[in-house]
Design an enzyme around this catalytic site. Structure first.
Site, PDB file in Angstrom:
ATOM      1  N   HIS A  11      -8.695 103.122 136.823  1.00  0.00           N
ATOM      2  CA  HIS A  11      -7.826 104.302 136.851  1.00  0.00           C
ATOM      3  C   HIS A  11      -7.028 104.453 135.557  1.00  0.00           C
ATOM      4  CE1 HIS A  11      -4.811 107.208 138.214  1.00  0.00           C
ATOM      5  NE2 HIS A  11      -5.604 107.472 139.232  1.00  0.00           N
ATOM      6  N   SER A  47       1.620 111.068 143.743  1.00  0.00           N
ATOM      7  CA  SER A  47       0.548 111.058 142.760  1.00  0.00           C
ATOM      8  C   SER A  47      -0.112 109.692 142.639  1.00  0.00           C
ATOM      9  CB  SER A  47       1.094 111.472 141.384  1.00  0.00           C
ATOM     10  OG  SER A  47       0.108 111.306 140.387  1.00  0.00           O
ATOM     11  N   CYS A  48      -1.450 109.684 142.480  1.00  0.00           N
ATOM     12  CA  CYS A  48      -2.159 108.428 142.229  1.00  0.00           C
ATOM     13  C   CYS A  48      -1.811 107.872 140.860  1.00  0.00           C
ATOM     14  CB  CYS A  48      -3.666 108.636 142.340  1.00  0.00           C
ATOM     15  SG  CYS A  48      -4.352 109.800 141.133  1.00  0.00           S
ATOM     16  N   SER A  49      -1.184 108.685 140.010  1.00  0.00           N
ATOM     17  CA  SER A  49      -0.780 108.242 138.671  1.00  0.00           C
ATOM     18  C   SER A  49       0.642 107.697 138.625  1.00  0.00           C
ATOM     19  CB  SER A  49      -0.910 109.407 137.677  1.00  0.00           C
ATOM     20  OG  SER A  49      -2.252 109.790 137.524  1.00  0.00           O
ATOM     21  N   SER A  50       1.306 107.685 139.750  1.00  0.00           N
ATOM     22  CA  SER A  50       2.662 107.148 139.791  1.00  0.00           C
ATOM     23  C   SER A  50       2.663 105.651 139.499  1.00  0.00           C
ATOM     24  CB  SER A  50       3.261 107.397 141.183  1.00  0.00           C
ATOM     25  OG  SER A  50       4.521 106.789 141.319  1.00  0.00           O
TER      26      SER A  50
END
Length: 473
Positions: free
Chosen positions: A376, A254-257
């Site tokens: 982000h 995930s890019c949110s990791s």
């Protein structure tokens, strides 16, 4: 001069981009007048086509087999959780006919379809992302054509097959959901982008830029590189458990990791101990260079190590004792291209920074985002919510999450008010057209009905008075 001869396309030849778009337009026109109940029926059947346990498992296994990214159990959870949450959001919303009324301003808003959506999807989520976008597009009574990553084509094609069968089951045109014919090339994807009414791109920044330059309205996303601050008031055990669960989920696809954790000095040792207890392996300073040289090759992330199991990383890094951990921690001080660990890693590697106090931690997190990931998101573990307000007011990010497992809250959660999505806008900070989570509202045209209201005309003094008083007329 000899006249050109038209050679008919063989029946078993792959469809062209033009044919796929033509079929999508025909299907969309047939669906465009559906009422809200029929529209929601379509959304629900698409959701079930992926949520269905045997389908979720099959597609998870196929994705890992084809891409080598992530792991099967977490991909099953991701598929079902994201689909369930998105369905919750969509079924609570109106997307047909009158959707909003403002009597005071004399406005009534009506939702209309956009038409045909072209969706570019990544190899990291070749099953979940196409279905997630299809649900949102269908909520707006649109058709959608998926252009998947070549690496994940087989998985996406299978997901599209399930969605098409689900549409047929409820008596709707299968061509509301299609996949771009193989082989996927930059040329065919570009042709799709130019032929549709909206482009939505999740994945590489090259594809995002191509979407924005296609001449078609486009929504793209930015790169992630999430820094998370742990301050001296935080519940360290809770923070460590959440970071470990989030960082290790689906092998950090995930890019949110979380990519970096910035810990204030007062609790640095205790926080590291809590992270170790939660499954983190702390590399020795002498091992840092071998981790960097293996994870980056030729200045780029090593695709053989992205989103791989911990045993693969441990072997590649020469850290056999890390094979039983959930993730690997590496201490760092610098930020920027000379310090690659300060960037996005898409792997089970977490960079750890020590900051003298909260102000220094804030400065370090900003440096990290300025290097990579600006726009982000940012995480904070604290009991001092005034600090959360401070960061939200001042930081160049779309999302600031407080006391969350970042991966599970950033893209929507059952304890998070953000929309469920797999596509997160980063605003103008990353040249994105949206600064929120992608949702069904981005797939609607809105007609405004405007009726006369009582005149709302202030006096000149009300508007210019402060200027006149200070600077004169």
């Amino acid at each position: 001069m000899t006249a050109a001869v038209s050679v008919p396309r063989p029946a078993d030849a792959p469809a062209t981009v033009e044919e796929v778009v033509r079929r999508a337009r025909a299907a969309q026109q047939a669906f465009a007048e559906a009422d809200q109940a029929r529209t929601d029926e379509a959304v629900r059947t698409l959701a079930w086509s992926l949520y269905k346990p045997e389908h979720a498992r099959e597609l998870a296994e196929l994705a890992v087999a084809d891409t080598g990214l992530g792991n099967v159990p977490d991909k099953i959870v991701k598929k079902q959780r994201k689909t369930f949450g998105t369905l919750r959001d969509l079924l609570r919303a109106k997307s047909v006919g009158e959707i909003e009324r403002d009597e005071r301003r004399g406005l009534v808003k009506f939702a209309k379809p956009l038409g045909v959506v072209g969706a570019v999807t990544p190899s990291t989520n070749p099953g979940a992302t196409p279905v997630n976008k299809a649900m949102m597009a269908i909520k707006g009574r649109n058709a959608i054509i998926i252009a998947p990553s070549p690496l994940g084509y087989r998985t996406t094609a299978r997901a599209v097959d399930y969605m098409r069968a689900a549409l047929q089951q409820v008596g709707l045109p299968q061509d509301l959901v299609q996949i771009l014919p193989a082989p996927i090339t930059k040329a065919s994807t570009q042709s799709l982008m130019q032929a549709v009414d909206l482009v939505v791109v999740t994945g590489s920044q090259d594809n995002v830029r191509r979407g924005y330059s296609s001449g078609t309205p486009a929504i793209g996303v930015g790169a992630g590189n999430v820094p998370v601050i742990i301050d001296e008031t935080a519940d360290l055990a809770d923070a460590a458990r959440k970071i470990a669960a989030s960082k290790s989920f689906d092998n950090a696809t995930s890019c949110s990791s979380e990519n970096s954790v910035v810990i204030v000095d007062a609790v640095y040792d205790a926080a590291l101990a809590a992270l170790r207890d939660a499954g983190g392996f702390l590399a020795e300073p002498s091992q840092k260079s071998q981790i960097e040289s293996a994870l980056w090759q030729g200045g780029k992330l090593n695709r053989d190590l992205i989103a791989r199991d911990i045993v693969v990383l441990a072997a590649a890094f020469g850290l056999p004792q890390a094979a039983t951990a959930k993730f690997i921690m590496v201490e760092e001080t610098g930020v920027g291209w000379e310090h690659p660990l300060s960037g996005e890693k898409l792997s089970l590697v977490l960079t750890v920074y020590r900051a003298s106090d909260f102000a220094a931690a804030t400065a370090k997190a900003r440096d990290i985002l300025d290097y990579q990931g600006r726009g982000h998101s940012l995480g904070l573990h604290t009991k001092d919510f005034a600090r959360a307000y401070q960061l939200a007011e001042s930081f160049p990010v779309v999302r600031v999450l407080v006391n969350f497992a970042h991966t599970f809250g950033n893209g929507g959660g059952f304890d998070s008010g953000l929309d469920f999505t797999l596509t997160m806008g980063c605003g103008s900070w990353q040249k994105n057209s949206i600064s929120e989570n992608l949702n069904y509202r981005h797939f609607l045209n809105i007609t405004h009905l405007v009726v006369p209201i009582a005149e709302d005309r202030p006096s000149e003094d009300e508007l210019f008075g402060p200027h006149w008083q200070r600077y004169g007329r």
